[in-house]
Design a protein around this motif. Structure first.
Motif, PDB file in Angstrom:
ATOM      1  N   UNK A 203       0.857  -1.193   0.000  1.00  0.00           N
ATOM      2  CA  UNK A 203       0.000   0.000   0.000  1.00  0.00           C
ATOM      3  C   UNK A 203       0.891   1.239   0.000  1.00  0.00           C
ATOM      4  N   UNK A 204       1.331   1.642  -1.171  1.00  0.00           N
ATOM      5  CA  UNK A 204       2.267   2.759  -1.305  1.00  0.00           C
ATOM      6  C   UNK A 204       1.675   4.061  -0.788  1.00  0.00           C
ATOM      7  N   UNK A 205       0.444   4.371  -1.194  1.00  0.00           N
ATOM      8  CA  UNK A 205      -0.173   5.630  -0.768  1.00  0.00           C
ATOM      9  C   UNK A 205      -0.457   5.624   0.730  1.00  0.00           C
ATOM     10  N   UNK A 206      -0.854   4.469   1.259  1.00  0.00           N
ATOM     11  CA  UNK A 206      -1.051   4.378   2.705  1.00  0.00           C
ATOM     12  C   UNK A 206       0.243   4.601   3.469  1.00  0.00           C
ATOM     13  N   UNK A 207       1.345   4.081   2.920  1.00  0.00           N
ATOM     14  CA  UNK A 207       2.655   4.312   3.524  1.00  0.00           C
ATOM     15  C   UNK A 207       2.963   5.801   3.578  1.00  0.00           C
ATOM     16  N   UNK A 208       2.738   6.514   2.470  1.00  0.00           N
ATOM     17  CA  UNK A 208       3.020   7.945   2.454  1.00  0.00           C
ATOM     18  C   UNK A 208       2.126   8.692   3.440  1.00  0.00           C
ATOM     19  N   UNK A 209       0.844   8.313   3.512  1.00  0.00           N
ATOM     20  CA  UNK A 209      -0.088   9.012   4.409  1.00  0.00           C
ATOM     21  C   UNK A 209       0.338   8.846   5.872  1.00  0.00           C
ATOM     22  N   UNK A 210       0.668   7.621   6.282  1.00  0.00           N
ATOM     23  CA  UNK A 210       1.043   7.383   7.679  1.00  0.00           C
ATOM     24  C   UNK A 210       2.404   7.986   8.003  1.00  0.00           C
ATOM     25  N   UNK A 211       3.345   7.906   7.072  1.00  0.00           N
ATOM     26  CA  UNK A 211       4.665   8.482   7.342  1.00  0.00           C
ATOM     27  C   UNK A 211       4.591   9.998   7.411  1.00  0.00           C
ATOM     28  N   UNK A 212       3.739  10.610   6.592  1.00  0.00           N
ATOM     29  CA  UNK A 212       3.575  12.065   6.670  1.00  0.00           C
ATOM     30  C   UNK A 212       2.993  12.467   8.020  1.00  0.00           C
ATOM     31  N   UNK A 213       2.093  11.643   8.555  1.00  0.00           N
ATOM     32  CA  UNK A 213       1.534  11.940   9.876  1.00  0.00           C
ATOM     33  C   UNK A 213       2.626  11.858  10.940  1.00  0.00           C
ATOM     34  N   UNK A 214       3.495  10.857  10.824  1.00  0.00           N
ATOM     35  CA  UNK A 214       4.612  10.747  11.772  1.00  0.00           C
ATOM     36  C   UNK A 214       5.526  11.959  11.676  1.00  0.00           C
ATOM     37  N   UNK A 215       5.785  12.430  10.451  1.00  0.00           N
ATOM     38  CA  UNK A 215       6.634  13.610  10.272  1.00  0.00           C
ATOM     39  C   UNK A 215       5.966  14.854  10.836  1.00  0.00           C
ATOM     40  N   UNK A 216       4.645  14.966  10.647  1.00  0.00           N
ATOM     41  CA  UNK A 216       3.932  16.141  11.152  1.00  0.00           C
ATOM     42  C   UNK A 216       3.982  16.202  12.675  1.00  0.00           C
ATOM     43  N   UNK A 217       3.909  15.041  13.331  1.00  0.00           N
ATOM     44  CA  UNK A 217       3.989  15.016  14.795  1.00  0.00           C
ATOM     45  C   UNK A 217       5.397  15.322  15.276  1.00  0.00           C
ATOM     46  N   UNK A 218       6.398  14.847  14.525  1.00  0.00           N
ATOM     47  CA  UNK A 218       7.789  15.183  14.825  1.00  0.00           C
ATOM     48  C   UNK A 218       8.263  14.635  16.150  1.00  0.00           C
ATOM     49  N   UNK A 219       9.473  15.045  16.537  1.00  0.00           N
ATOM     50  CA  UNK A 219       9.981  14.747  17.865  1.00  0.00           C
ATOM     51  C   UNK A 219      11.026  13.657  17.932  1.00  0.00           C
ATOM     52  N   UNK A 220      11.141  12.789  16.902  1.00  0.00           N
ATOM     53  CA  UNK A 220      12.135  11.730  16.970  1.00  0.00           C
ATOM     54  C   UNK A 220      12.917  11.705  15.676  1.00  0.00           C
TER      55      UNK A 220
END
Length: 654
Positions: free
Chosen positions: A477-494
């Motif tokens: 699920x390429x698009x799902x990967x991008x959506x979830x990883x973008x959310x992780x980047x938006x939260x930041x911190x690590x």
């Protein structure tokens, strides 16, 4: 140092990172037009002063709250009318508060409560919206063409007390501002603050993300509110100033304050507030005394030295039980008044990453202590630590398998257990370890369910979203990967998670954003950077046709006994003119490590992780040059260039 009362406006572009990854040129052009044609003229017309531009955001000072709100409303209304293809959305926060004026060599900057509060209120705004503090709303009520809708008391990070906030109604609707809520007595107020502090610690999102407020309709969960972070408690002491005048004094104060905020973004760390430090008064500042007095597990201390335009910041982390130093760092910078803020931010990020990140000193020490315990004695936290070396350590995977299952069965509401279980299943599939029962599709289905449950239990955890992204990638699920990883980047911190996302972005075709994330992760903590990251930078340069740079980056991540790393080396040498003999020697080393290797095997691995065929073709072509056997695989689709079509693919072997 001067102080004054001011109306501060903080603005930020919504989804800037995602937009830049899609069309950097268009976004930069639109941002320039927004500033030149709308934002800066509106600020000037309403007697404001742009204090600083921060890439995708801005900080503006007004003498009048009415001017600030009127300016913000004008900007948001104009943006809403812009053509959709050229439209950028802003979030805006406005606060009336005390600010500190720092003026060096004619460059004036602002700091203090008013600036902090405006930045945090901006994070509570909807895209295209404005959120203001009560004081600002009361000053502007009836004097602007807008209404004010109560949002209630918001809990904002690094703000001691809840803040009453109001959404600005741009549709002309007006309403009277309700009277302030009655204050509770001391005992009731202490109970409320304890719950608010727990919610704040659970939120764990730092100032760099600026998405900090609870939704106004969020249900109150008393049990969740009283949960403490599972990890250690950190005391950040005020940094010492060793000469250097007011600039060094500001930096010493600013660094310790910023580190409290930045470390607070790591959800498993309990960071003591500045008020806790102040409460100690003139008590001894050694780590053991601080630990005994405040219940800290670790104490972070530092010192600032400034001589001319040279700055040195030294930091150390001590174990509060023994007083032993467990980490230290030294940072040298050239410093001028113009880049004071940038230097402070850069040092803060590097120290926080080195101390609190997934590969940082605290996690490393916790993991070391956990390894000394038998598996059945591991706590839930120790069992579910983010071990960066988990992927390469079958013994570690076997060691924690039993306690992972124990955690998810006995503590089904503990988000870390589900996230670690999902990650373990994903790695089991990647490495064909066979530690968990079921077929690969069955294990990935269980991993997906576990990762989704981890996200639902803790939607503010970048790690939870990252693991969900990786499971989605493994499921194709390429698009799902991008959506979830973008959310992780938006939260930041690590920064470790950001580096890992950058690694897989290079693999999946988002070359420019992937490389930018990798560069920052490596720069912030070079001693803890992963060899794979350097080799991914080599792949980035290889795909761009920058073969000399690719070889240099690959050497930094060299692993001579790992066949895949040697394969990347073979491809780079094969693409370099005059390095045929090096390519053949590397090929022979690779075939010793992995006999019978074929190009088809490389294609299969890259396709498994959704690398675009047009990128795979460059490796296939290079490996053909050294005579590697072809094998059988479906033809490469040269029309598929992934999500980064601007990358030139001059060589297109198929």
């Amino acid at each position: 140092m001067q102080r004054r009362l001011a109306a501060i406006l903080a603005a930020d572009v919504v989804g800037y990172t995602r937009l830049m990854s899609q069309d950097e040129g268009r976004v930069l052009s639109a941002l320039r037009r927004l500033r030149a044609e709308l934002f800066e003229p509106a600020v000037a017309a309403h007697h404001g002063r742009v204090v600083k531009l921060l890439g995708d955001g801005a900080l503006v000072e007004f003498a009048s709250v009415v001017d600030a709100v009127t300016c913000a409303a004008q900007v948001q209304r104009r943006l809403a009318e812009a053509p959709e293809e050229d439209r950028l959305q802003l979030r805006i926060g406005i606060a009336l508060g005390d600010v500190v004026v720092q003026d060096e060599q004619g460059v004036e900057d602002l700091y203090g409560d008013g600036v902090n509060l405006a930045s945090r209120l901006e994070g509570a705004a909807d895209p295209g919206g404005i959120v203001v503090s009560r004081a600002a709303a009361e000053q502007a009520e009836g004097k602007v063409d807008a209404g004010f809708e109560p949002l209630g008391a918001l809990t904002l990070k690094n703000i001691d007390q809840p803040v009453e906030a109001f959404r600005v109604r741009l549709d002309g609707t007006t309403s009277s501002i309700p009277a302030p809520a009655r204050r509770e007595g001391p005992r009731g107020r202490l109970r409320w603050l304890a719950a608010a502090a727990a919610i704040l610690l659970l939120a764990g999102v730092g100032v760099g993300t600026w998405r900090l407020a609870m939704a106004p309709d969020a249900a109150f969960d008393q049990e969740a509110a009283l949960v403490r972070p599972t990890g250690p408690t950190i005391a950040v002491m005020p940094f010492d100033r060793l000469g250097g005048g007011e600039t060094a004094m500001y930096l010493a104060e600013g660094l310790s304050e910023d580190l409290i905020v930045e470390l607070g973004r790591f959800r498993d760390l309990n960071i003591l507030s500045r008020q806790s430090m102040d409460a100690m008064g003139d008590a001894p500042a050694d780590a053991v005394s601080v630990g005994r007095e405040l219940g800290a597990d670790f104490v972070l201390q530092g010192a600032v030295r400034k001589a001319g335009e040279r700055l040195r910041v030294t930091t150390r982390l001590d174990d509060a039980d023994t007083g032993a130093q467990v980490w230290s760092g030294s940072y040298d910078e050239a410093l001028t008044a113009a880049d004071l803020f940038d230097v402070q931010q850069r040092i803060t990020e590097r120290v926080a990453a080195a101390v609190g990140g997934a590969s940082g000193a605290i996690i490393a020490l916790d993991a070391q202590r956990a390894r000394a315990k038998p598996p059945e004695k591991l706590s839930s936290y120790e069992c579910t630590l983010n071990y960066p070396e988990f992927f390469d350590r079958p013994d570690l995977q076997r060691r924690v398998r039993g306690c992972i299952m124990r955690v998810v069965e006995e503590e089904p509401d503990y988000w870390r257990g589900w996230v670690q279980y999902a990650d373990a299943l994903r790695i089991d599939v990647m490495l064909y370890s066979g530690l968990y029962p079921g077929t690969h599709p069955e294990k990935l289905a269980r991993a997906f369910e576990a990762a989704e449950r981890g996200v639902s239990l803790n939607p503010d955890s970048p790690r939870a979203h990252f693991v969900l992204a990786m499971v989605r990638l493994m499921r194709g699920d390429r698009e799902g990967f991008f959506a979830s990883s973008e959310r992780a980047l938006a939260l930041g911190g690590d920064r470790w998670i950001e580096g890992e996302i950058g690694y897989f972005y290079v693999w999946t075709g988002r070359l420019e954003l992937g490389a930018a994330l990798l560069r920052r992760a490596i720069e912030l903590n070079p001693n803890a950077s992963v060899r794979d990251w350097h080799r991914a930078m080599g792949e980035y340069h290889f795909l761009k046709g920058e073969h000399a740079a690719a070889l240099e980056a690959n050497r930094r991540g060299r692993e001579p006994n790992y066949w895949w790393a040697v394969m990347e080396e073979v491809a780079i040498y094969a693409a370099l003119d005059g390095r045929e003999s090096d390519a053949l020697r590397a090929r022979d080393r690779m075939l010793v490590l992995r006999p019978d290797l074929k190009i088809a095997d490389i294609v299969w691995v890259y396709r498994r992780f959704q690398r675009p065929d047009a990128h795979i073709a460059k490796y296939a072509q290079a490996l053909r040059r050294v005579g590697l056997e072809e094998g059988t695989f479906p033809p490469l689709d040269m029309t598929d260039v992934g999500t980064d079509p601007a990358v030139p693919l001059s060589e297109s072997g198929g």
